[in-house]
Write a protein that holds these residues in place. Structure first.
Motif, PDB file in Angstrom:
ATOM      1  N   VAL A  25       0.778  -1.381   0.149  1.00  0.00           N
ATOM      2  CA  VAL A  25       0.027   0.205   0.031  1.00  0.00           C
ATOM      3  C   VAL A  25       0.792   1.296   0.111  1.00  0.00           C
ATOM      4  N   GLY A  26       2.058   1.206   0.787  1.00  0.00           N
ATOM      5  CA  GLY A  26       2.786   2.417   0.836  1.00  0.00           C
ATOM      6  C   GLY A  26       3.389   3.029  -0.483  1.00  0.00           C
ATOM      7  N   THR A  27       3.873   1.440  -1.075  1.00  0.00           N
ATOM      8  CA  THR A  27       4.322   1.722  -2.551  1.00  0.00           C
ATOM      9  C   THR A  27       3.563   2.467  -3.496  1.00  0.00           C
ATOM     10  N   PRO A  31       3.247   9.054  -3.166  1.00  0.00           N
ATOM     11  CA  PRO A  31       3.199  10.521  -2.901  1.00  0.00           C
ATOM     12  C   PRO A  31       2.498  11.022  -1.957  1.00  0.00           C
ATOM     13  N   LYS A  32       1.490  10.316  -1.880  1.00  0.00           N
ATOM     14  CA  LYS A  32       0.401  10.615  -0.296  1.00  0.00           C
ATOM     15  C   LYS A  32       1.212  10.782   0.743  1.00  0.00           C
ATOM     16  N   PRO A  37       3.270  12.706   5.814  1.00  0.00           N
ATOM     17  CA  PRO A  37       3.909  11.527   6.914  1.00  0.00           C
ATOM     18  C   PRO A  37       3.525  11.076   7.987  1.00  0.00           C
ATOM     19  N   LEU A  38       2.975  12.144   8.802  1.00  0.00           N
ATOM     20  CA  LEU A  38       2.366  11.728  10.392  1.00  0.00           C
ATOM     21  C   LEU A  38       1.182  11.111  10.148  1.00  0.00           C
ATOM     22  N   LEU A  39       0.108  11.596   8.951  1.00  0.00           N
ATOM     23  CA  LEU A  39      -0.986  10.700   8.903  1.00  0.00           C
ATOM     24  C   LEU A  39      -0.668   9.313   8.628  1.00  0.00           C
ATOM     25  N   ALA A  40       0.311   9.224   7.683  1.00  0.00           N
ATOM     26  CA  ALA A  40       0.704   7.746   7.208  1.00  0.00           C
ATOM     27  C   ALA A  40       1.107   6.944   8.453  1.00  0.00           C
TER      28      ALA A  40
END
Length: 914
Positions: A25-27, A31-32, A37-40
């Motif tokens: 999912v991260g790959t 971009p998002k 980054p904090l939300l992710a």
């Protein structure tokens, strides 16, 4: 292996979800992720947390599933094994066979077979009792009546909701073990019913498993109830129970656990450990029913926490008859003789007739064990003993050799006295060693029995001797090679006999505070002057010791005069103690019990106390109920009163007032809680010819009213030729009424009554009533007013005209007059009816105040009230009003004559045992 593989796959899956999924999912959304980054990071953390919780829940569910599957599998296995092996059926059948023998094992000595339990069992039933009162129960105490709500069978108590452990307390021989055995048989046979659970009975004789339970045995103190339940089954040829079978029943609350004979464990510390163990097991398996039996003595030192105490009731006359007929019927059937029904009935009737001829034996026959002995002695000797000690001696002789004499077995009969000598020494040794059991090859048998046999019966071994005596029924082989006396009372009696024959009374003096020796001390006192024992009790000076001293004196055949006086002095001193002190409670119970112990048989097996309530008993009662203490009565105070030791009960108390009889009965039953209960005699019992000799001359008797009376308050019954103490003849009413009319004729309306009264309000009431009578002006004649009453001094009204009844009549009078006017005149009330109503109100007000002041203190008011009542009766047209006025006039006259001493107060109370 499959499980390990599944576990590996599961871990791989979790790893993939925990690492692979976020990576993918991260790959795809990099971009998002870069822009937020904090939300992710937060989402990743939340995802991993949820995943971890799911993994934990999955692991817990798997573990629970495994455990539940194991329990279901174990339960299914036990169920299948129980069904396949039919162990429960065999276990229940074993209980029925083992516990169906009638009475004490071996005591029924006809032939080789005993009657079945159901042939002779009579339920003594139980009653709740506080512990301190239950401890007063003794072997020869009388039966006591209790309210119907408190008389209950053990099965009724067990079948109803309530999971408190039960402690059943009873004196020796009251049938505690038989009660548990009968309960065992009933539950072993019971099928599932809608309102009665099919309990599984577990019967344990505590003395047989003391070491295993409290330590020193195989399992020591770690034994559970399930372990103990299996102990008596080892030699029962049942085979091993399915694994966990007892545990399953106990854990699911399906058992009735019956623990018998705590008192048969001699050592007090061991008893305490047994009770603590029982408490632990009851807490471990709380949904089962628990019952523990014991004698009263010694239980107070080791009570069971949270238990309900129940006292075994004694046989009533009706139960005695049922038991005797059942016992003889069973014995005759087992004998194989012809016409067994007629023979059994004749023998039973003869024994009952003999018991009636010797009322002193009632205290023996009301005890199931002693009654069984009486049946045996009567069957083989045709005679009855007079005391417990004589009864025990005769039953031992019957068992050991008199039966053999009857059968012509002279060789065995000749050895009987010698065998009794050996048994006396053996019983004494077992008492000293505080044991009920004797293993044949154990050191105790070697030390106690072998020397006695070598001296008395040379060449006879211990096992041969014990086996031969066991065949008589005096000993029982409870386990292979382990013997005990058929009942511990035999051991206590034979030990007392050994002490008596060998002059060892000094040994008893050292044991007067030991409950283990109490019965032996009492039985010894029946054959010896108990002076030394009583002196030792008095030196100890405790409540229990004083109670033992009094019991020893009562048991003794020879009663030294000086010793009796000394005991009487101590009794009176104890009765001066504070009301809540142990000495006062104990001596109050002893005083009442001793006074009521002697009985007389009436018709239909009814037993009545041979002595009416005396001054001592009534004084103790009035101390608790001062409202019934006679005014101005001078009690003899303190121990200075000199009385003959043979007449320590004092004289009859005369003049017991209305209201007191019912309260007196309740008080007596409370004082004797657990040992005796009494009631007032019925009207028919009072009329029994055997009752008349028990009454002092010219006395009447408080009794229950006739059955057809609506008012159930006690009434006085007067023998023929004795004037009734609560009524007078019409001649006396007429005489008093004439005196009253003179006062009215002298009435001066200007000055009022010819005497002055200190209370103006009371004077106004008298004046108003006199004016009503005077203004009416119609002469009256008591004979015309009351034509239904025969004017004869020999005719007396049965209904008592007590102050309470007079108040009741006065209160009802105005309402009766008003109701009569409504019936006769409807809505219109003429002046004559209004005058009657005013006069009735005046009579009621005057009478109530006069009774409160005392009829004797207001003679003029009493005269005026009687005249007013008769005048109202004369002018009234209603039967109810006339009858009420008649009773008022009679009541006033009766109270006046009693207050003036013309009618002496001679009512007495004789109590009947239920």
């Amino acid at each position: 292996m499959a499980g390990d593989k599944g576990l590996s796959i599961g871990r791989a899956g979790l790893l993939g979800l925990g690492v692979g999924a976020p990576l993918v999912v991260g790959t795809q959304l990099w971009p998002k992720v870069e822009s937020h980054p904090l939300l992710a990071a937060g989402l990743l953390f939340a995802y991993e947390a949820v995943l971890a919780v799911l993994a934990f829940v999955s692991a817990v569910s798997k573990e629970l599933e495994n455990r539940l599957a194991k329990r279901v599998a174990d339960g299914t296995e036990r169920l299948l094994l129980g069904r396949l092996t039919r162990y429960e059926r065999r276990y229940r059948r074993y209980l029925v066979e083992r516990h169906s023998a009638g009475g004490v094992k071996g005591l029924t000595i006809q032939g080789a077979r005993n009657p079945r339990l159901e042939d002779v069992f009579v339920d003594v039933s139980l009653r709740p009792s506080p512990l301190h009162q239950a401890q007063n129960v003794t072997l020869a105490d009388a039966e006591q009546e209790v309210p119907d709500g408190e008389r209950r069978s053990l099965q009724d108590i067990l079948d109803h909701p309530g999971l408190r452990p039960l402690v059943v307390i009873g004196a020796p021989g009251t049938g505690k073990t038989t009660l548990l055995e009968h309960t065992t048989v009933v539950y072993a046979r019971r099928r599932e019913r809608r309102r009665a659970k099919r309990w599984l009975p577990v019967f344990v004789t505590l003395r047989d498993h003391v070491q295993q339970i409290v330590g020193g045995g195989v399992a020591g103190v770690g034994l559970t109830m399930a372990d103990v339940a299996r102990l008596p089954l080892s030699a029962a040829a049942l085979g091993d129970a399915p694994a966990g079978w007892f545990e399953d029943h106990l854990e699911n609350g399906r058992c009735v656990v019956l623990l018998d004979g705590l008192d048969e464990v001699a050592d007090p510390h061991t008893r305490q450990r047994l009770v603590r163990w029982a408490e632990t097991q009851a807490a471990r398996y709380p949904d089962n029913r628990w019952v523990l039996t014991t004698r009263p003595q010694g239980y107070d030192a080791a009570p069971m926490d949270g238990a309900e105490v129940l006292v075994v009731r004694r046989f009533t006359p009706d139960q005695i008859r049922r038991f005797v007929h059942g016992w003889y019927g069973a014995v005759e059937r087992l004998s194989g003789s012809r016409d067994t029904g007629a023979a059994a009935y004749a023998s039973a009737a003869d024994l009952i007739d003999r018991l009636r001829a010797q009322p002193s034996l009632y205290d023996l026959s009301s005890n199931p064990l002693l009654l069984t002995m009486l049946c045996n002695v009567h069957r083989y000797l045709g005679a009855l003993p007079g005391t417990r000690a004589e009864l025990y001696g005769q039953i031992c002789q019957v068992l050991l050799w008199r039966r053999h004499q009857a059968k012509g077995l002279w060789e065995d009969a000749d050895a009987g006295p010698t065998r009794e000598t050996v048994l006396r020494e053996l019983a004494y040794g077992m008492m000293v060693h505080r044991t009920r059991s004797l293993p044949v090859g154990g050191p105790l048998a070697t030390d106690l029995l072998v020397p006695a046999l070598a001296r008395e019966l040379p060449g006879v071994s211990a096992d041969v001797f014990l086996t031969s005596v066991a065949r008589t029924g005096l000993l029982v082989e409870r386990e292979p090679g382990q013997f005990s006396f058929a009942h511990q009372t035999f051991q206590e009696y034979l030990a007392a006999s050994h002490i008596h024959r060998n002059g060892m009374s000094h040994l008893l003096k050292q044991r007067i505070s030991d409950a283990w020796w109490r019965e032996s001390i009492l039985l010894w006192s029946a054959a010896n002057p108990p002076v030394q024992i009583i002196e030792a009790c008095l030196e100890l000076d405790t409540a229990d010791a004083l109670g033992l001293a009094l019991d020893c004196y009562d048991e003794a055949q020879e009663k030294p005069h000086e010793l009796g006086q000394r005991l009487e002095q101590l009794r009176l001193e104890a009765l001066q103690s504070p009301a809540d002190s142990p000495r006062r409670r104990m001596m109050t119970g002893a005083t009442v019990a001793r006074h009521l112990r002697q009985v007389v048989w009436l018709a239909d097996g009814v037993l009545v106390s041979a002595l009416p309530v005396n001054h001592d008993v009534y004084r103790l009662f009035s101390d608790a109920h001062p409202e019934f203490r006679p005014e101005g009565y001078e009690w003899e105070r303190g121990p200075t009163r000199s009385q003959d030791a043979n007449t320590i009960y004092g004289t009859t108390f005369l003049g017991i007032p209305p209201g007191a009889p019912e309260a007196l009965v309740r008080w007596v039953n409370d004082v004797l809680d657990g040992s005796a209960v009494f009631r007032l005699p019925t009207w028919d019992e009072a009329c029994d010819p055997a009752m008349r000799p028990l009454l002092p001359p010219a006395c009447s008797l408080w009794s229950q009213p006739p059955r057809d009376w609506s008012n159930r308050a006690p009434v006085c019954w007067a023998p023929e030729g004795v004037s009734h103490p609560w009524s007078v003849s019409l001649e006396r009413v007429y005489e008093r009424a004439v005196n009253g009319t003179i006062a009215i004729e002298d009435f001066d309306r200007s000055t009022g009554l010819p005497y002055q009264h200190t209370d103006p309000r009371f004077h106004d009431l008298l004046t108003d009533t006199a004016r009503e009578v005077y203004m009416h002006g119609v002469p009256f004649d008591p004979v015309i007013t009351f034509p239904s009453i025969n004017i004869s001094s020999s005719q007396a009204l049965i209904r008592p005209s007590s102050p309470e009844l007079l108040i009741e009549l006065l209160t009802s009078l105005p309402n009766l007059v008003a109701e009569q006017a409504r019936r006769l005149f409807g809505g219109h009330e003429p002046s004559s009816a209004r005058g009657d109503r005013r006069l009735a109100n005046s009579i009621a007000a005057l009478g109530a105040e006069m009774v409160a002041r005392g009829v004797g203190a207001e003679p003029e008011a009493a005269d005026l009230l009687r005249v007013a009542a008769i005048a109202l009766a004369d002018r009234s047209g209603g039967i109810e009003v006339e009858a009420t006025c008649r009773d008022i006039a009679l009541g006033i006259t009766t109270l006046q004559d009693r207050a003036d001493g013309i009618i002496p107060a001679r009512e007495v109370v004789l109590l009947v045992r239920a």
